[in-house]
Design a protein around this motif. Structure first.
Motif, PDB file in Angstrom:
ATOM      1  N   GLN A 172       0.837  -1.186   0.000  1.00  0.00           N
ATOM      2  CA  GLN A 172       0.000   0.000   0.000  1.00  0.00           C
ATOM      3  C   GLN A 172       0.882   1.250   0.000  1.00  0.00           C
ATOM      4  O   GLN A 172       2.033   1.210   0.457  1.00  0.00           O
ATOM      5  N   ARG A 210       0.775   5.821   0.240  1.00  0.00           N
ATOM      6  CA  ARG A 210      -0.002   7.009   0.576  1.00  0.00           C
ATOM      7  C   ARG A 210      -0.707   7.532  -0.682  1.00  0.00           C
ATOM      8  O   ARG A 210      -0.182   7.425  -1.789  1.00  0.00           O
ATOM      9  N   PRO A 211      -1.882   8.110  -0.524  1.00  0.00           N
ATOM     10  CA  PRO A 211      -2.622   8.539  -1.719  1.00  0.00           C
ATOM     11  C   PRO A 211      -1.999   9.722  -2.441  1.00  0.00           C
ATOM     12  O   PRO A 211      -2.287   9.956  -3.621  1.00  0.00           O
ATOM     13  N   GLU A 212      -1.148  10.492  -1.745  1.00  0.00           N
ATOM     14  CA  GLU A 212      -0.507  11.648  -2.379  1.00  0.00           C
ATOM     15  C   GLU A 212       0.852  11.231  -2.944  1.00  0.00           C
ATOM     16  O   GLU A 212       1.753  10.869  -2.179  1.00  0.00           O
ATOM     17  N   THR A 239      -2.308   9.041 -11.950  1.00  0.00           N
ATOM     18  CA  THR A 239      -2.713   8.532 -10.637  1.00  0.00           C
ATOM     19  C   THR A 239      -4.098   8.974 -10.205  1.00  0.00           C
ATOM     20  O   THR A 239      -4.706   8.347  -9.327  1.00  0.00           O
ATOM     21  N   ALA A 274      -4.578  11.488  -8.461  1.00  0.00           N
ATOM     22  CA  ALA A 274      -4.394  12.061  -7.125  1.00  0.00           C
ATOM     23  C   ALA A 274      -4.897  13.496  -7.086  1.00  0.00           C
ATOM     24  O   ALA A 274      -4.698  14.271  -8.028  1.00  0.00           O
ATOM     25  N   VAL A 302      -3.375   3.348   0.634  1.00  0.00           N
ATOM     26  CA  VAL A 302      -4.301   2.769  -0.338  1.00  0.00           C
ATOM     27  C   VAL A 302      -3.492   1.879  -1.276  1.00  0.00           C
ATOM     28  O   VAL A 302      -2.257   1.923  -1.282  1.00  0.00           O
ATOM     29  N   PRO A 307      -1.306   3.158  -7.261  1.00  0.00           N
ATOM     30  CA  PRO A 307      -1.949   3.491  -8.535  1.00  0.00           C
ATOM     31  C   PRO A 307      -1.247   2.765  -9.672  1.00  0.00           C
ATOM     32  O   PRO A 307      -0.139   2.240  -9.502  1.00  0.00           O
TER      33      PRO A 307
END
Length: 581
Positions: free
Chosen positions: A234, A236-238, A308, A310, A561, A564
């Motif tokens: 996983q 980080r989303p950023e 991504t 993002a 998360v 991507p």
């Protein structure tokens, strides 16, 4: 009503273009002969200093007294040097000066040579500073020039006055001089072939360095964008965007695996992208700062968002890349573009009123020579900029290296950082001229005069949290200058001062011995404090600042998360641009 005819602007003088071309060619020839140093600046500086010193009887008397006291100190030292109780040196070298560390320099007559040199050096510093009426810039130029001349004459540079070199010649029966000659010939061959130094052949991008797995997912005429493959289940989303300076190859942050910030960051669970800049040539002469902003930072962010999805991006800028990132962030904030989640600036200046000793090379006469030299080529060669950096620390970057390599016949063990440092890049004429004039000379960014798309920008518009790193012995971006970001924005800032210099202080992986740093937060909207007060109040830590940055980055990131997808691969990392010479 009769309308008066509109006044027509005067016709251009047909000789304007010819005159400029002739003048540019003349100044370019002067620049080639003087290695880019302005004779006008040197003449004005020494004339300013000499004339004011000539009419300063108080300063003259003070210098005469200083000379007398130094002679007494030297005589007292020589009288008592055999006494273990009273034989203390007349003067100690500066902390960064290691030329006289060897115990052989404590024996006669070499102690006389070293102590005389150091006392003379100290006297000349007093003579070239503190003269009333001399401009600050002229004083700095004169003091710097005298230091260069003294470093040339240091007793370490000559066989007759260097006991360490003499012992080496005896121990090797002169073989060290033969080996040194071979190393000199080897370096000359590399120089004539234009393939860099002999040291960098062991660390090649894509083979020993810049080997973190990834793909080039976007390319334009100015940069390639590399997306690195995830190594965690996983992330980080950023995503993180790394903006290096185009004065250097990007792999300063992706050296050998144990020293790679990019590899470490990927391992912390981040989707990492890095810009790899095209090495410009004469065809790129008209590329300016705005080209690097639009085709670099903004184009990269567009590609990252498309790949991504993002909504927020952590952006990191190093050196000149950090200055560019600050400009881009201020323009984005002005225009309502909120894609940046945070900013990290590494050894990056945003205020240039006190740029350190690089300011010695920045005045109208100096920039006129540089402009003319770049005008004739279309770019500034890396050797020219590298020479300026070496002059700032000539005793350990020039003379000590010559002594060790060509007289003692010893080559430093190659390292990934040394190889990267020898892998130079060029800078386009328009960009570098604009950078030096608008930022270094005029300080337009800090003063609110810097234009993006025809309108001024202000760093005060930036509200994202900032992580800013300065390094203790940085001679390129002095940490007190980097610290001035506190005065330009009300954004929350975590400022870190780490041990090391402009490069080695940043390449400071966890486990690196003898590393330490100081750190303190400035909350959003809180008043700024000066650098000396900050230094007194900031908490000291042992180890690598990378750990503190990772914790800070995590605190400003969302919950992990799944990774991507990778973007459409053009080729494997490190791509083509990093290999350009």
């Amino acid at each position: 009503m009769t309308l008066k005819p509109t006044a027509q602007p005067p016709a251009p003088d047909p000789l304007d273009g010819v005159a400029e071309t002739m003048d540019r060619a003349a100044f370019a020839a002067i620049a080639q002969a003087t290695h880019g140093l302005s004779p006008a600046t040197m003449t004005q500086s020494f004339a300013d200093w000499a004339m004011h010193l000539a009419v300063s009887p108080g300063k003259q008397a003070q210098l005469a007294a200083k000379a007398g006291r130094k002679m007494v100190r030297l005589a007292d030292y020589l009288t008592h040097m055999g006494d273990p109780q009273d034989g203390r040196p007349a003067i100690e070298p500066l902390p960064q000066d290691h030329r006289f560390d060897d115990p052989a320099w404590k024996h006669w007559p070499y102690n006389l040579f070293s102590q005389s040199f150091l006392l003379n050096q100290q006297w000349w510093h007093a003579a070239t500073t503190g003269v009333m009426g001399v401009t600050k810039h002229h004083e700095a130029v004169v003091s710097f020039a005298m230091r260069q001349m003294l470093d040339t004459l240091a007793p370490t540079n000559f066989v007759a006055t260097n006991p360490v070199l003499q012992q080496k010649i005896i121990d090797t029966k002169g073989r060290c001089l033969i080996e040194g000659g071979k190393l000199w010939l080897e370096d000359v061959k590399h120089l004539l072939r234009g393939d860099g130094s002999a040291e960098n052949s062991a660390f090649r991008p894509g083979q020993e360095v810049a080997i973190t797995p990834g793909k080039v997912v976007y390319r334009n005429a100015l940069m390639e964008l590399i997306q690195y493959a995830p190594t965690t289940d996983q992330v980080r989303p950023e995503p993180v965007l790394i903006v290096p300076a185009w004065i250097m190859k990007y792999y300063i942050l992706d050296l050998a695996p144990d020293h790679s910030l990019i590899r470490w960051l990927v391992g912390q669970g981040y989707t990492v992208f890095a810009i790899s800049w095209h090495n410009p040539d004469s065809a790129d002469r008209d590329r300016d700062m705005d080209d690097y902003r639009r085709m670099g930072v903004i184009a990269a962010m567009d590609a990252i968002a498309a790949t991504t999805g993002a909504r927020g991006i952590h952006a990191l800028g190093y050196c000149l890349g950090g200055t560019l990132l600050s400009i881009a962030a201020a323009a984005m904030a002005r225009d309502g573009d909120d894609r940046l989640a945070s900013l990290t600036l590494l050894a990056a200046q945003t205020e240039f009123s006190e740029p350190g000793e690089l300011g010695l090379f920045i005045d109208e006469a100096q920039l006129n020579l540089l402009d003319s030299m770049m005008w004739s080529r279309g770019y500034l060669d890396s050797a020219q900029m590298g020479g300026a950096f070496q002059m700032l620390r000539s005793n350990d970057l020039v003379w000590s290296r010559i002594l060790k390599t060509y007289l003692m016949g010893e080559r430093d063990q190659p390292s990934d950082l040394m190889a990267w440092n020898a892998d130079g890049t060029r800078m386009p004429y328009a960009m570098h001229s604009q950078y030096l004039r608008q930022l270094f000379l005029n300080d337009d960014l800090a003063e609110g005069r810097y234009l993006v798309d025809g309108r001024p920008i202000s760093l005060s518009a930036i509200k994202q949290p900032m992580f800013v790193v300065g390094t203790e012995t940085d001679h390129v971006a002095p940490w007190r200058s980097v610290h001035k970001i506190h005065w330009l924005t009300d954004a929350p800032i975590r400022f870190v001062l780490t041990s090391g210099g402009h490069n080695a202080g940043i390449v400071s992986e966890p486990g690196h011995p003898h590393r330490h740093y100081r750190m303190m937060d400035r909350p959003a909207g809180a008043p700024a404090i000066g650098p000396d007060e900050w230094l007194a109040r900031a908490e000291a830590h042992d180890g690598s600042w990378w750990i503190a940055w990772g914790e800070w980055l995590g605190a400003h990131s969302g919950a992990p998360v799944p990774p991507p997808p990778m973007g459409n691969a053009i080729m494997d990392a490190p791509g083509n641009y990093v290999l350009e010479h």
